[in-house]
Design a protein around this motif. Structure first.
Motif, PDB file in Angstrom:
ATOM      1  N   LEU A 133       0.478  -1.561  -0.202  1.00  0.00           N
ATOM      2  CA  LEU A 133       0.361   0.391  -0.100  1.00  0.00           C
ATOM      3  C   LEU A 133       1.121   1.741   0.016  1.00  0.00           C
ATOM      4  N   ASN A 134       2.346   1.445  -0.003  1.00  0.00           N
ATOM      5  CA  ASN A 134       3.027   2.331   0.271  1.00  0.00           C
ATOM      6  C   ASN A 134       2.459   3.297  -1.524  1.00  0.00           C
ATOM      7  N   GLY A 135       2.632   4.640  -0.108  1.00  0.00           N
ATOM      8  CA  GLY A 135       2.073   5.604  -1.738  1.00  0.00           C
ATOM      9  C   GLY A 135       1.218   5.906  -2.361  1.00  0.00           C
ATOM     10  N   ARG A 136       0.169   4.859  -2.438  1.00  0.00           N
ATOM     11  CA  ARG A 136      -1.030   4.539  -2.932  1.00  0.00           C
ATOM     12  C   ARG A 136      -2.074   5.554  -1.596  1.00  0.00           C
ATOM     13  N   PRO A 137      -2.728   6.656  -2.650  1.00  0.00           N
ATOM     14  CA  PRO A 137      -4.004   6.805  -2.097  1.00  0.00           C
ATOM     15  C   PRO A 137      -5.059   5.909  -2.084  1.00  0.00           C
ATOM     16  N   PHE A 138      -6.158   6.290  -1.182  1.00  0.00           N
ATOM     17  CA  PHE A 138      -7.426   5.546  -1.338  1.00  0.00           C
ATOM     18  C   PHE A 138      -8.700   5.725  -1.736  1.00  0.00           C
ATOM     19  N   LEU A 139      -8.640   5.972  -3.179  1.00  0.00           N
ATOM     20  CA  LEU A 139      -9.539   6.940  -4.023  1.00  0.00           C
ATOM     21  C   LEU A 139     -10.658   5.390  -4.435  1.00  0.00           C
ATOM     22  N   VAL A 140     -11.813   6.311  -4.727  1.00  0.00           N
ATOM     23  CA  VAL A 140     -13.005   5.277  -4.721  1.00  0.00           C
ATOM     24  C   VAL A 140     -12.876   4.594  -6.280  1.00  0.00           C
ATOM     25  N   PRO A 141     -14.005   2.993  -6.330  1.00  0.00           N
ATOM     26  CA  PRO A 141     -13.307   2.352  -7.349  1.00  0.00           C
ATOM     27  C   PRO A 141     -14.046   2.971  -8.392  1.00  0.00           C
ATOM     28  N   LEU A 142     -13.325   2.372 -10.020  1.00  0.00           N
ATOM     29  CA  LEU A 142     -13.211   2.818 -11.430  1.00  0.00           C
ATOM     30  C   LEU A 142     -14.468   2.288 -11.566  1.00  0.00           C
ATOM     31  N   GLU A 143     -15.493   3.156 -12.371  1.00  0.00           N
ATOM     32  CA  GLU A 143     -16.302   2.829 -12.633  1.00  0.00           C
ATOM     33  C   GLU A 143     -17.059   3.384 -14.260  1.00  0.00           C
ATOM     34  N   LEU A 144     -16.502   2.790 -16.044  1.00  0.00           N
ATOM     35  CA  LEU A 144     -16.595   3.245 -16.673  1.00  0.00           C
ATOM     36  C   LEU A 144     -18.199   2.562 -17.876  1.00  0.00           C
ATOM     37  N   ASP A 145     -17.969   3.256 -18.808  1.00  0.00           N
ATOM     38  CA  ASP A 145     -19.275   2.304 -19.855  1.00  0.00           C
ATOM     39  C   ASP A 145     -19.148   1.380 -19.891  1.00  0.00           C
ATOM     40  N   ALA A 146     -20.212   0.998 -19.710  1.00  0.00           N
ATOM     41  CA  ALA A 146     -20.149  -0.957 -19.974  1.00  0.00           C
ATOM     42  C   ALA A 146     -19.803  -0.982 -21.557  1.00  0.00           C
ATOM     43  N   VAL A 147     -19.906  -0.662 -22.644  1.00  0.00           N
ATOM     44  CA  VAL A 147     -20.481  -0.028 -23.736  1.00  0.00           C
ATOM     45  C   VAL A 147     -19.433  -0.565 -24.699  1.00  0.00           C
ATOM     46  N   GLN A 148     -18.409   0.152 -23.769  1.00  0.00           N
ATOM     47  CA  GLN A 148     -16.800   0.942 -23.855  1.00  0.00           C
ATOM     48  C   GLN A 148     -15.746  -0.070 -23.426  1.00  0.00           C
ATOM     49  N   VAL A 149     -15.924  -0.684 -22.601  1.00  0.00           N
ATOM     50  CA  VAL A 149     -15.171  -1.784 -21.376  1.00  0.00           C
ATOM     51  C   VAL A 149     -16.277  -2.939 -22.969  1.00  0.00           C
ATOM     52  N   GLY A 150     -16.536  -3.785 -23.038  1.00  0.00           N
ATOM     53  CA  GLY A 150     -17.122  -4.232 -23.838  1.00  0.00           C
ATOM     54  C   GLY A 150     -16.786  -3.786 -25.171  1.00  0.00           C
ATOM     55  N   ARG A 151     -16.908  -2.839 -25.604  1.00  0.00           N
ATOM     56  CA  ARG A 151     -15.566  -3.462 -27.118  1.00  0.00           C
ATOM     57  C   ARG A 151     -14.061  -3.083 -27.050  1.00  0.00           C
ATOM     58  N   ALA A 152     -13.825  -3.297 -25.996  1.00  0.00           N
ATOM     59  CA  ALA A 152     -12.184  -2.714 -25.675  1.00  0.00           C
ATOM     60  C   ALA A 152     -11.753  -4.615 -24.927  1.00  0.00           C
TER      61      ALA A 152
END
Length: 480
Positions: free
Chosen positions: A49-68
């Motif tokens: 965990l060294n140097g890691r900020p606590f960020l809320v989880p990343l959520e992205l558009d499902a259509v773009q993710v599916g294409r990727a």
């Protein structure tokens, strides 16, 4: 070149931006308690965990993710086709080009592999390192790690952290774990070689001295637990080092007990030989995959080289390899323009004059080693680098725009801080497809280094939990 801005997804079925509203209603002390609970989970799993900020989880558009994901599958199909062509009756020039791009140790490992079935080469565990492309709606891939893809354990810990965090806010999120997919792949490999039978003991083999491989003992422990749940209590998965693999009556064994399968995560063994440690039995096993079942065999090194990107940027070679027209078009959208000046000197002037738009990479390196951004050099420095790297062992690749998103950080005192991050997108390809588990690495945006840092934890990037959509959310056009 600027950065590509992506919006976070909003959906009634998923947390979306409701997370912000809920966090803002909580007291700083309550936020701290939630974060500390998540960090306890991470520490118990020995997550760095060294140097890691606590960020809320990343959520992205499902259509773009599916294409990727579909692009990642296309890229792997092309690599499998390239490998088969290079090893075939007319592929000798391509084979020699691939071998010439490897370090001597990697070339030796390729030659060590005398057999690998088509079934196995199609299903190797791989990680496609890419960046989402806001303009094209998919992704641009910059590397495929198939020699020893890492982050397996840390990915699943991140998923559990995301579920713990969202659960504390009242959301139900089922972690999208990699472990079940990999375990099914291991069992499928064994069944393909021995129909009607199941493996009893699997040896996960890695060498000493690689900090990134500290996760592998955890992988063995967790994947054994998953194997018990899915296939029964008779299965054991043991992590070991090459000198521990011995041949007993012609069969590989660890601790005197025979193993049914070698899951290879070792790379170079020179340090063992230099110390006088005996790895002859392990090398003998790896040299005879027709006798011993080895998954992710050393043959994976042939197309792990980044030279593959230069080859697949050459339309004439792509046509010769026999990639389908549909995949050729999808590859065009997936791969950044890449060139080896050792094989295409006619493009030297273009690379020299468009310094800001190019990066240079060794073809056989990892952890971001040797990656140089033209934008960070003077004209004279770039000219000298181009002169020195206009030979085998290096490619030049069009610089890819790093996408950015705003995310909330929960600071140590519970305050909410808006952070702009740039990030990559690295889905795992396992058992012939991209099932969803994806590593995301990120930097906090630094205006002095926008898009010019290798996105790697060894260069200071941190991992970030990604809320992958369920595999059943992929449209029919995005499935295999």
């Amino acid at each position: 070149m600027g950065l590509a801005r992506l919006d976070l997804k909003e959906s009634r079925e998923t947390p979306g931006r409701d997370v912000r509203a809920l966090l803002e209603r909580l007291s700083p002390a309550r936020r701290v308690r939630i974060v500390q609970d998540c960090l306890r989970l991470a520490r118990a799993a020995e997550y760095p965990l060294n140097g890691r900020p606590f960020l809320v989880p990343l959520e992205l558009d499902a259509v773009q993710v599916g294409r990727a994901f579909r692009q990642g599958e296309c890229l792997v199909r092309a690599l499998v086709r390239l490998e088969a062509y290079a090893l075939g009756p007319v592929g000798e020039p391509v084979l020699q080009r691939l071998l010439g791009s490897l370090e001597a140790g990697s070339e030796r490992l390729v030659r060590q592999c005398t057999f690998e079935s088509t079934y196995s080469s199609e299903r190797r565990l791989r990680r496609v390192d890419a960046f989402l492309d806001s303009a094209g709606g998919g992704c641009v891939a910059v590397e495929v790690n198939q020699a020893a893809p890492l982050g397996l354990h840390y990915h699943d810990v991140d998923q559990r952290i995301a579920a713990r965090f969202l659960g504390a806010l009242g959301f139900s999120y089922e972690p999208r774990l990699l472990a079940p997919h990999v375990v099914d792949w291991l069992f499928g490999e064994y069944h393909s070689r021995h129909p009607g039978r199941a493996p009893r003991r699997i040896a996960l083999v890695s060498e000493h001295g690689y900090s990134g491989k500290r996760e592998l003992p955890h992988v063995a422990t967790e994947y054994q637990r998953v194997a018990h749940e899915r296939y029964g209590e008779h299965v054991s998965i043991v992590h070991c080092f090459p000198p521990e693999v011995r041949l007993i009556r012609g069969r590989p064994a660890v601790g005197g007990v025979e193993v049914d399968m070698i899951w290879r995560y070792s790379v170079y063994l020179d340090a063992y030989r230099e110390r006088g440690e005996d790895v002859a039995d392990y090398e003998a096993v790896c040299s005879h995959p027709e006798e011993h079942l080895i998954v992710n065999s050393t043959g994976a090194f042939l197309t792990a080289t980044k030279e593959t990107f230069a080859i697949m940027s050459d339309a004439a070679l792509v046509a010769a390899i026999g990639i389908s027209p549909e995949d050729v078009e999808l590859l065009r959208q997936t791969l950044p323009d890449s060139v080896s000046l050792a094989h295409d000197r006619g493009r030297r002037r273009e690379v020299l004059e468009e310094r800001d738009g190019w990066i240079s990479k060794p073809t056989d390196s990892s952890f971001g080693e040797g990656v140089v951004f033209g934008a960070r050099l003077t004209r004279g420095e770039w000219e000298r680098l181009v002169d020195g790297r206009s030979r085998e062992g290096f490619i030049f690749q069009r610089r890819v725009r790093y996408p950015t998103v705003p995310l909330l950080e929960v600071a140590a005192d519970g305050a909410l801080v808006e952070r702009e991050i740039e990030f990559d997108f690295c889905p795992f390809h396992v058992d012939g497809w991209v099932p969803g588990p994806t590593i995301v690495r990120a930097f906090a945006v630094d205006t002095g280094q926008l898009g010019t840092r290798p996105m790697n934890v060894h260069t200071g990037a941190f991992m970030l939990p990604f809320l992958a959509p369920p595999s059943n959310c992929r449209s029919a056009g995005d499935s295999q």
